[in-house]
Design a protein around this motif. Structure first.
Motif, PDB file in Angstrom:
ATOM      1  N   GLU A  42       0.835  -1.195   0.000  1.00 57.19           N
ATOM      2  CA  GLU A  42       0.000   0.000   0.000  1.00 57.19           C
ATOM      3  C   GLU A  42       0.877   1.255   0.000  1.00 57.19           C
ATOM      4  O   GLU A  42       2.014   1.244   0.467  1.00 57.19           O
ATOM      5  CB  GLU A  42      -0.921   0.003   1.224  1.00 57.19           C
ATOM      6  CG  GLU A  42      -1.962  -1.114   1.210  1.00 57.19           C
ATOM      7  CD  GLU A  42      -2.888  -1.031   2.408  1.00 57.19           C
ATOM      8  OE1 GLU A  42      -2.713  -0.108   3.232  1.00 57.19           O
ATOM      9  OE2 GLU A  42      -3.780  -1.894   2.527  1.00 57.19           O
ATOM     10  N   GLY A  43       0.334   2.320  -0.515  1.00 55.65           N
ATOM     11  CA  GLY A  43       1.034   3.590  -0.496  1.00 55.65           C
ATOM     12  C   GLY A  43       1.955   3.817  -1.673  1.00 55.65           C
ATOM     13  O   GLY A  43       2.723   4.785  -1.691  1.00 55.65           O
ATOM     14  N   ILE A  44       1.892   2.956  -2.671  1.00 58.28           N
ATOM     15  CA  ILE A  44       2.708   3.101  -3.878  1.00 58.28           C
ATOM     16  C   ILE A  44       1.790   3.376  -5.058  1.00 58.28           C
ATOM     17  O   ILE A  44       0.759   2.720  -5.233  1.00 58.28           O
ATOM     18  CB  ILE A  44       3.540   1.838  -4.143  1.00 58.28           C
ATOM     19  CG1 ILE A  44       4.539   1.612  -3.016  1.00 58.28           C
ATOM     20  CG2 ILE A  44       4.274   1.930  -5.483  1.00 58.28           C
ATOM     21  CD1 ILE A  44       5.335   0.338  -3.150  1.00 58.28           C
ATOM     22  N   LYS A  45       2.161   4.351  -5.865  1.00 54.64           N
ATOM     23  CA  LYS A  45       1.370   4.695  -7.041  1.00 54.64           C
ATOM     24  C   LYS A  45       2.269   4.702  -8.270  1.00 54.64           C
ATOM     25  O   LYS A  45       3.329   5.331  -8.276  1.00 54.64           O
ATOM     26  CB  LYS A  45       0.718   6.071  -6.879  1.00 54.64           C
ATOM     27  CG  LYS A  45      -0.125   6.498  -8.079  1.00 54.64           C
ATOM     28  CD  LYS A  45      -0.730   7.880  -7.876  1.00 54.64           C
ATOM     29  CE  LYS A  45      -1.560   8.301  -9.081  1.00 54.64           C
ATOM     30  NZ  LYS A  45      -2.125   9.666  -8.910  1.00 54.64           N
ATOM     31  N   VAL A  46       1.841   3.986  -9.308  1.00 55.32           N
ATOM     32  CA  VAL A  46       2.572   3.984 -10.569  1.00 55.32           C
ATOM     33  C   VAL A  46       2.317   5.307 -11.281  1.00 55.32           C
ATOM     34  O   VAL A  46       1.166   5.694 -11.513  1.00 55.32           O
ATOM     35  CB  VAL A  46       2.140   2.803 -11.461  1.00 55.32           C
ATOM     36  CG1 VAL A  46       2.828   2.880 -12.822  1.00 55.32           C
ATOM     37  CG2 VAL A  46       2.452   1.475 -10.783  1.00 55.32           C
ATOM     38  N   LEU A  47       3.402   6.016 -11.615  1.00 56.75           N
ATOM     39  CA  LEU A  47       3.284   7.326 -12.255  1.00 56.75           C
ATOM     40  C   LEU A  47       3.380   7.246 -13.774  1.00 56.75           C
ATOM     41  O   LEU A  47       2.654   7.939 -14.491  1.00 56.75           O
ATOM     42  CB  LEU A  47       4.386   8.259 -11.743  1.00 56.75           C
ATOM     43  CG  LEU A  47       4.364   8.573 -10.245  1.00 56.75           C
ATOM     44  CD1 LEU A  47       5.603   9.383  -9.861  1.00 56.75           C
ATOM     45  CD2 LEU A  47       3.091   9.341  -9.886  1.00 56.75           C
ATOM     46  N   GLY A  48       4.285   6.444 -14.267  1.00 54.10           N
ATOM     47  CA  GLY A  48       4.496   6.352 -15.702  1.00 54.10           C
ATOM     48  C   GLY A  48       5.777   5.614 -15.992  1.00 54.10           C
ATOM     49  O   GLY A  48       6.456   5.115 -15.087  1.00 54.10           O
ATOM     50  N   ALA A  49       6.132   5.576 -17.271  1.00 53.12           N
ATOM     51  CA  ALA A  49       7.336   4.839 -17.641  1.00 53.12           C
ATOM     52  C   ALA A  49       7.835   5.305 -18.991  1.00 53.12           C
ATOM     53  O   ALA A  49       7.068   5.774 -19.839  1.00 53.12           O
ATOM     54  CB  ALA A  49       7.058   3.341 -17.679  1.00 53.12           C
ATOM     55  N   SER A  50       9.139   5.161 -19.172  1.00 53.76           N
ATOM     56  CA  SER A  50       9.746   5.269 -20.487  1.00 53.76           C
ATOM     57  C   SER A  50      10.080   3.846 -20.930  1.00 53.76           C
ATOM     58  O   SER A  50       9.630   2.880 -20.317  1.00 53.76           O
ATOM     59  CB  SER A  50      11.006   6.137 -20.429  1.00 53.76           C
ATOM     60  OG  SER A  50      11.977   5.541 -19.590  1.00 53.76           O
ATOM     61  N   SER A  51      10.852   3.704 -21.982  1.00 57.31           N
ATOM     62  CA  SER A  51      11.171   2.358 -22.464  1.00 57.31           C
ATOM     63  C   SER A  51      11.813   1.502 -21.391  1.00 57.31           C
ATOM     64  O   SER A  51      11.543   0.302 -21.294  1.00 57.31           O
ATOM     65  CB  SER A  51      12.120   2.439 -23.660  1.00 57.31           C
ATOM     66  OG  SER A  51      11.546   3.170 -24.711  1.00 57.31           O
ATOM     67  N   ASP A  52      12.671   2.107 -20.556  1.00 59.96           N
ATOM     68  CA  ASP A  52      13.517   1.341 -19.648  1.00 59.96           C
ATOM     69  C   ASP A  52      13.385   1.733 -18.182  1.00 59.96           C
ATOM     70  O   ASP A  52      14.082   1.167 -17.340  1.00 59.96           O
ATOM     71  CB  ASP A  52      14.987   1.519 -20.048  1.00 59.96           C
ATOM     72  CG  ASP A  52      15.187   1.346 -21.544  1.00 59.96           C
ATOM     73  OD1 ASP A  52      14.915   0.255 -22.038  1.00 59.96           O
ATOM     74  OD2 ASP A  52      15.593   2.328 -22.200  1.00 59.96           O
ATOM     75  N   HIS A  53      12.539   2.704 -17.866  1.00 63.79           N
ATOM     76  CA  HIS A  53      12.429   3.206 -16.494  1.00 63.79           C
ATOM     77  C   HIS A  53      10.956   3.243 -16.080  1.00 63.79           C
ATOM     78  O   HIS A  53      10.118   3.789 -16.804  1.00 63.79           O
ATOM     79  CB  HIS A  53      13.001   4.620 -16.370  1.00 63.79           C
ATOM     80  CG  HIS A  53      14.433   4.745 -16.769  1.00 63.79           C
ATOM     81  ND1 HIS A  53      14.830   4.812 -18.089  1.00 63.79           N
ATOM     82  CD2 HIS A  53      15.552   4.815 -16.022  1.00 63.79           C
ATOM     83  CE1 HIS A  53      16.150   4.928 -18.134  1.00 63.79           C
ATOM     84  NE2 HIS A  53      16.618   4.928 -16.894  1.00 63.79           N
ATOM     85  N   LEU A  54      10.683   2.697 -14.905  1.00 62.49           N
ATOM     86  CA  LEU A  54       9.344   2.758 -14.328  1.00 62.49           C
ATOM     87  C   LEU A  54       9.382   3.708 -13.140  1.00 62.49           C
ATOM     88  O   LEU A  54      10.187   3.534 -12.220  1.00 62.49           O
ATOM     89  CB  LEU A  54       8.893   1.363 -13.873  1.00 62.49           C
ATOM     90  CG  LEU A  54       7.565   1.283 -13.125  1.00 62.49           C
ATOM     91  CD1 LEU A  54       6.409   1.685 -14.033  1.00 62.49           C
ATOM     92  CD2 LEU A  54       7.349  -0.130 -12.580  1.00 62.49           C
ATOM     93  N   LEU A  55       8.503   4.721 -13.160  1.00 60.48           N
ATOM     94  CA  LEU A  55       8.477   5.733 -12.101  1.00 60.48           C
ATOM     95  C   LEU A  55       7.287   5.500 -11.193  1.00 60.48           C
ATOM     96  O   LEU A  55       6.149   5.347 -11.664  1.00 60.48           O
ATOM     97  CB  LEU A  55       8.397   7.141 -12.701  1.00 60.48           C
ATOM     98  CG  LEU A  55       9.706   7.718 -13.258  1.00 60.48           C
ATOM     99  CD1 LEU A  55      10.147   6.976 -14.517  1.00 60.48           C
ATOM    100  CD2 LEU A  55       9.535   9.201 -13.564  1.00 60.48           C
ATOM    101  N   VAL A  56       7.549   5.457  -9.886  1.00 66.81           N
ATOM    102  CA  VAL A  56       6.487   5.253  -8.915  1.00 66.81           C
ATOM    103  C   VAL A  56       6.627   6.264  -7.772  1.00 66.81           C
ATOM    104  O   VAL A  56       7.732   6.659  -7.403  1.00 66.81           O
ATOM    105  CB  VAL A  56       6.492   3.816  -8.340  1.00 66.81           C
ATOM    106  CG1 VAL A  56       6.207   2.797  -9.433  1.00 66.81           C
ATOM    107  CG2 VAL A  56       7.809   3.496  -7.653  1.00 66.81           C
ATOM    108  N   ASP A  57       5.492   6.672  -7.237  1.00 69.23           N
ATOM    109  CA  ASP A  57       5.447   7.545  -6.071  1.00 69.23           C
ATOM    110  C   ASP A  57       5.392   6.650  -4.835  1.00 69.23           C
ATOM    111  O   ASP A  57       4.480   5.832  -4.687  1.00 69.23           O
ATOM    112  CB  ASP A  57       4.205   8.441  -6.160  1.00 69.23           C
ATOM    113  CG  ASP A  57       4.143   9.486  -5.053  1.00 69.23           C
ATOM    114  OD1 ASP A  57       4.546   9.178  -3.914  1.00 69.23           O
ATOM    115  OD2 ASP A  57       3.675  10.602  -5.321  1.00 69.23           O
ATOM    116  N   VAL A  58       6.373   6.811  -3.952  1.00 74.64           N
ATOM    117  CA  VAL A  58       6.455   5.957  -2.754  1.00 74.64           C
ATOM    118  C   VAL A  58       6.323   6.780  -1.476  1.00 74.64           C
ATOM    119  O   VAL A  58       6.630   6.293  -0.384  1.00 74.64           O
ATOM    120  CB  VAL A  58       7.777   5.151  -2.742  1.00 74.64           C
ATOM    121  CG1 VAL A  58       7.812   4.173  -3.904  1.00 74.64           C
ATOM    122  CG2 VAL A  58       8.989   6.081  -2.765  1.00 74.64           C
ATOM    123  N   THR A  59       5.834   8.012  -1.612  1.00 73.20           N
ATOM    124  CA  THR A  59       5.745   8.917  -0.458  1.00 73.20           C
ATOM    125  C   THR A  59       4.936   8.300   0.676  1.00 73.20           C
ATOM    126  O   THR A  59       5.308   8.416   1.859  1.00 73.20           O
ATOM    127  CB  THR A  59       5.111  10.255  -0.884  1.00 73.20           C
ATOM    128  OG1 THR A  59       5.811  10.765  -2.011  1.00 73.20           O
ATOM    129  CG2 THR A  59       5.151  11.251   0.251  1.00 73.20           C
TER     130      THR A  59
END
Length: 357
Positions: free
Chosen positions: A303-320
């Motif tokens: 809980e508390g993790i949100k998928v923000l987006g991605a490029s070809s090789d990087h997945l960005l998530v909010d872990v605040t």
């Protein structure tokens, strides 16, 4: 352990295979286990076999070839309509194929004659989903062209729903198959032993005891792999879910603004992204990207993790909002939908981690 990785619980998949196989057998339905999501993975296919399934289906001829070369002796079914350029390979490696074009059936017959090997076909009928298949009012003309072709066994007729247009299987559109089979048997004096009523989506009719009498074959993958039926938006009772997860490691962890600075244009995939400004947030970058996984098929385990987006090789998530401390090098885990599993199993950059108890 290697990252990124897809974790595959072969034990739970085998148990699902056992339950689906037993349910079909109790209802006098033969079962083809669909292993195409595995991209030719032999261990995944073996979990179907260990669950009692004696017929395996795949859309890619390369994967069926791999099954044969691994020593598999059971029935193989080519689920995607054969390409004309591959008919010889189809005869060599598949026992049964789904067809909808006269020219392809004739080519299969010619290839079968050359190697003196009989080949089975299921003629596909389009009952409304608008993927493969002959329209019902054209089926007699189709059979007239193929009924006497040498070295071919017309094993039956079938249909597919849910995969393209999302059409749901119903009593009425499934009964079309039963009615057509009866007409064709009488008109052409054929046996047509198989009436293949569809895929996982059709199991809803089986569960509701509304599957039309006469449907005696199903092609099931998702229910065994995930214990779900996405077309009907249901969790299937008595089957196990979340048999696949993805694990990826954090390669950057920083507090950053949640909205970009500067003029925003198109991203690398031709989209104009839109961001909500939520102030400074703690963001993690994971070592996996769109090349490996379907982004909207990821569901964080914690809980508390949100998928923000991605490029070809990087997945960005909010872990605040995630409880506990994180550091660069830590791993995050995600549940997966069917599309995410498919992409991960196909990617050569994702390690396969098999779980067996």
């Amino acid at each position: 352990m290697e990252n990124p990785r897809i974790n595959i619980n072969l034990t739970q998949i085998r148990e699902n295979a056992e339950r689906v196989f037993e349910n079909c057998r109790n209802n006098n339905i033969s079962l083809t286990g669909v292993v195409k999501v595995g991209a030719g993975d032999i261990k995944l296919a073996q979990s179907f076999i260990n669950g009692g399934i004696k017929s395996l289906g795949d859309s890619r001829l390369d994967n069926i070839r791999n099954l044969r070369r691994s020593g598999y002796q059971g029935e193989t079914v080519l689920l995607r309509l054969p390409q004309l350029a591959e008919v010889t390979e189809v005869i060599n490696y598949a026992d049964l194929s789904l067809v909808s074009e006269v020219v392809t059936v004739k080519a299969l017959s010619e290839a079968a004659v050359k190697v003196c090997k009989r080949h089975g076909i299921i003629v596909m009928i389009d009952v409304g989903d608008l993927r493969e298949g002959i329209l019902p009012d054209q089926i007699k003309d189709f059979f007239r062209e193929i009924v006497n072709l040498p070295m071919l066994d017309i094993r039956g007729i079938g249909t597919n729903v849910g995969c393209y247009a999302g059409v749901l299987p119903t009593i009425s559109n499934t009964e079309i198959l039963v009615e057509l089979a009866e007409e064709l048997r009488d008109y052409y004096s054929l046996e047509l032993p198989l009436i293949s009523g569809g895929n996982t989506a059709t199991t809803r009719l089986l569960s509701d005891n509304t599957l039309p009498e006469g449907i005696n074959h199903l092609r099931i993958g998702e229910a065994i792999l995930q214990g779900t039926d996405i077309t009907n938006q249901r969790i299937i009772k008595d089957l196990q879910q979340n048999n696949f997860t993805m694990t990826a490691s954090i390669i950057e962890l920083k507090d950053k603004p949640s909205a970009p600075t500067g003029e925003v244009g198109y991203d690398a995939f031709g989209n104009i992204p839109v961001y909500e400004d939520r102030g400074v947030r703690k963001r993690a970058i994971l070592a996996v990207g769109r090349q490996d996984v379907k982004l909207d098929g990821l569901i964080p385990v914690d809980e508390g993790i949100k998928v923000l987006g991605a490029s070809s090789d990087h997945l960005l998530v909010d872990v605040t909002d995630k409880k506990g401390c994180l550091s660069t090098g830590d791993e995050l885990e995600f549940y997966l939908d069917y599309g995410a599993i498919l992409r991960l199993m196909t990617s050569p950059y994702v390690y396969k981690n098999y779980i067996m108890f």
